[in-house]
Enzyme design. Structure first.
Site, short mmCIF file in Angstrom:
data_model
loop_
_atom_site.label_atom_id
_atom_site.label_comp_id
_atom_site.label_asym_id
_atom_site.label_seq_id
_atom_site.Cartn_x
_atom_site.Cartn_y
_atom_site.Cartn_z
N ASN A 136 66.75 84.90 51.86
CA ASN A 136 67.12 84.14 53.00
C ASN A 136 65.88 83.91 53.79
O ASN A 136 66.34 84.76 55.05
CB ASN A 136 68.57 84.79 52.94
CG ASN A 136 69.31 84.03 54.27
OD1 ASN A 136 68.52 82.76 54.78
ND2 ASN A 136 70.74 83.86 54.78
N LYS B 220 65.86 82.37 56.49
CA LYS B 220 66.84 81.97 57.99
C LYS B 220 66.26 80.65 58.59
O LYS B 220 65.63 80.10 58.05
CB LYS B 220 67.19 83.12 58.85
CG LYS B 220 67.84 84.22 58.05
CD LYS B 220 68.13 85.22 58.87
CE LYS B 220 68.50 86.26 58.34
NZ LYS B 220 69.92 87.58 59.21
N HIS C 271 77.82 82.00 55.63
CA HIS C 271 76.67 82.97 56.51
C HIS C 271 77.16 83.33 57.67
O HIS C 271 77.71 82.72 57.90
CB HIS C 271 75.66 82.69 56.42
CG HIS C 271 74.40 84.12 56.42
ND1 HIS C 271 74.22 84.51 58.43
CD2 HIS C 271 74.21 84.26 55.44
CE1 HIS C 271 73.82 85.69 57.52
NE2 HIS C 271 73.32 85.61 56.85
N GLU D 248 76.36 84.66 59.91
CA GLU D 248 75.95 84.14 61.16
C GLU D 248 76.11 82.61 61.77
O GLU D 248 76.63 82.10 62.67
CB GLU D 248 74.42 83.83 60.95
CG GLU D 248 73.88 85.12 61.21
CD GLU D 248 72.17 85.07 60.58
OE1 GLU D 248 71.83 83.96 60.38
OE2 GLU D 248 71.89 86.45 60.55
N GLU E 91 79.00 90.65 52.52
CA GLU E 91 77.85 90.85 53.75
C GLU E 91 78.01 91.58 54.93
O GLU E 91 78.13 90.67 55.75
CB GLU E 91 76.54 89.79 53.94
CG GLU E 91 76.11 89.92 52.61
CD GLU E 91 74.54 88.51 53.21
OE1 GLU E 91 73.62 88.95 53.20
OE2 GLU E 91 74.78 86.94 54.04
N GLY F 286 71.04 92.10 59.92
CA GLY F 286 69.63 92.56 60.35
C GLY F 286 69.17 93.47 61.27
O GLY F 286 68.65 93.55 61.98
N SER G 266 70.53 94.77 55.44
CA SER G 266 69.66 95.28 55.61
C SER G 266 68.49 96.26 54.71
O SER G 266 68.70 97.18 54.01
CB SER G 266 70.43 96.55 56.96
OG SER G 266 70.05 96.15 57.72
C1 PEP Z 1 71.30 88.30 55.44
O1 PEP Z 1 70.71 87.86 55.86
O2 PEP Z 1 71.91 87.72 54.66
C2 PEP Z 1 70.88 89.86 56.22
C3 PEP Z 1 71.53 90.38 54.59
O3 PEP Z 1 69.53 89.80 56.73
P1 PEP Z 1 68.97 91.16 56.33
O4 PEP Z 1 68.54 91.74 54.82
O5 PEP Z 1 67.96 91.19 56.98
O6 PEP Z 1 70.42 92.18 57.17
#
Ligand code: PEP
Length: 253
Positions: free
Chosen positions: A10, A12, A96, A98, A166, A172, A212
């Site tokens: 992703n 983003k 997601h 976010e 997630e 992040g 992460s």
């Molecule tokens: C994500 O945005 O779906 C995600 C898992 O981000 P990160 O790997 O940066 O934690």
């Protein structure tokens, strides 16, 4: 039949034209297992989708990061599932955290979006996950079950859904869930699917972990029995994304 490992990247809201070209070159040069073992799908911002799709190696695919909840028309700023289909973009990420947190996408709205995208022939990476407060309050499973239920109520065929667990506190933040924490929720989600959809859906649906993930922690996470892949944010823009793909382990369904 095994559940083929799935690695999503992703990107983003990141990247310039030059940076995107560099990431595509990196992916194209990467040595990874065959597409019988691992399915790789990267998700650039909308504006770069046609470029990435046309220059990316043929064993990797692309996903949009969102799409509209119904047929396109007078919805300024939205991109419809029909448009993605028309451009032969096979996948879309929906729900997601976010978008849930910042744009107020409710469980029901995400369920509607998943159902509509599937009805138009797209494949969906559907995201669920709890916040830190919810985890500390002991309501992780209640939260992810409610998010999954909102999808299950609108969808009968799960063939084209990958469920991404997630935890919001791990996205992040550099604070990855431990392999045991991830396995526990994945196992519970599979049990939930078994009880509320069908044994076949539970056995065959891929449940991937996001939060992460990096080149160093991916191997141990990938070994967990109910963990069928990753959704990767930050590290999907770096060379270690290739290491993450190489962590793939196919699970027996
Ligand atoms: C994500 O945005 O779906 C995600 C898992 O981000 P990160 O790997 O940066 O934690």
């Amino acid at each position: 039949m095994g559940r083929k490992f799935f690695v999503g990247g992703n990107w983003k809201c990141n990247g310039t034209l030059d940076e995107v070209k560099k990431i595509v070159n990196l992916l194209n040069d990467g040595k990874v297992p065959s597409s019988d073992v691992v399915e790789v799908v990267v998700s650039p911002p909308y504006v770069f989708l046609p470029l990435v799709k046309s220059t990316l190696r043929s064993d990797f695919h692309v996903a949009a990061q969102n799409c509209w909840v119904k047929k396109g028309g007078a919805f300024t700023g939205e991109v419809s599932a029909e448009m993605l289909k028309n451009l032969e973009v096979p996948w879309v990420i929906l729900g997601h955290s976010e978008r849930r947190a910042l744009l107020g996408e409710t469980n029901e709205f995400v369920g509607d979006k998943v159902a509509y995208a599937l009805s138009q022939g797209l494949k969906v990476i559907a995201c669920v996950g709890e916040t830190l407060e919810q985890r500390e309050a002991g309501s992780t499973m209640e939260v992810v079950a409610a998010q999954t239920k909102a999808i299950a109520e609108k969808v009968k065929d799960w063939t084209n859904i990958v469920l991404a667990y997630e935890p919001v506190w791990a996205i992040g933040t550099g604070k990855v869930a431990s392999p045991a924490q991830a396995q526990e929720v994945h196992c519970e989600l599979r049990k939930w699917l078994h009880a509320n959809t069908s044994p076949e859906v539970a056995a065959t649906t891929r449940i991937i972990y996001g939060g992460s993930v990096n080149g160093a922690n991916s191997k141990e996470l990938a070994g967990q029995p109910d963990l069928d892949g990753f959704l990767v944010g930050g590290a999907s823009l770096k060379p270690e994304f290739i290491d993450i793909i190489n962590a793939a382990v196919v699970k027996i369904a």
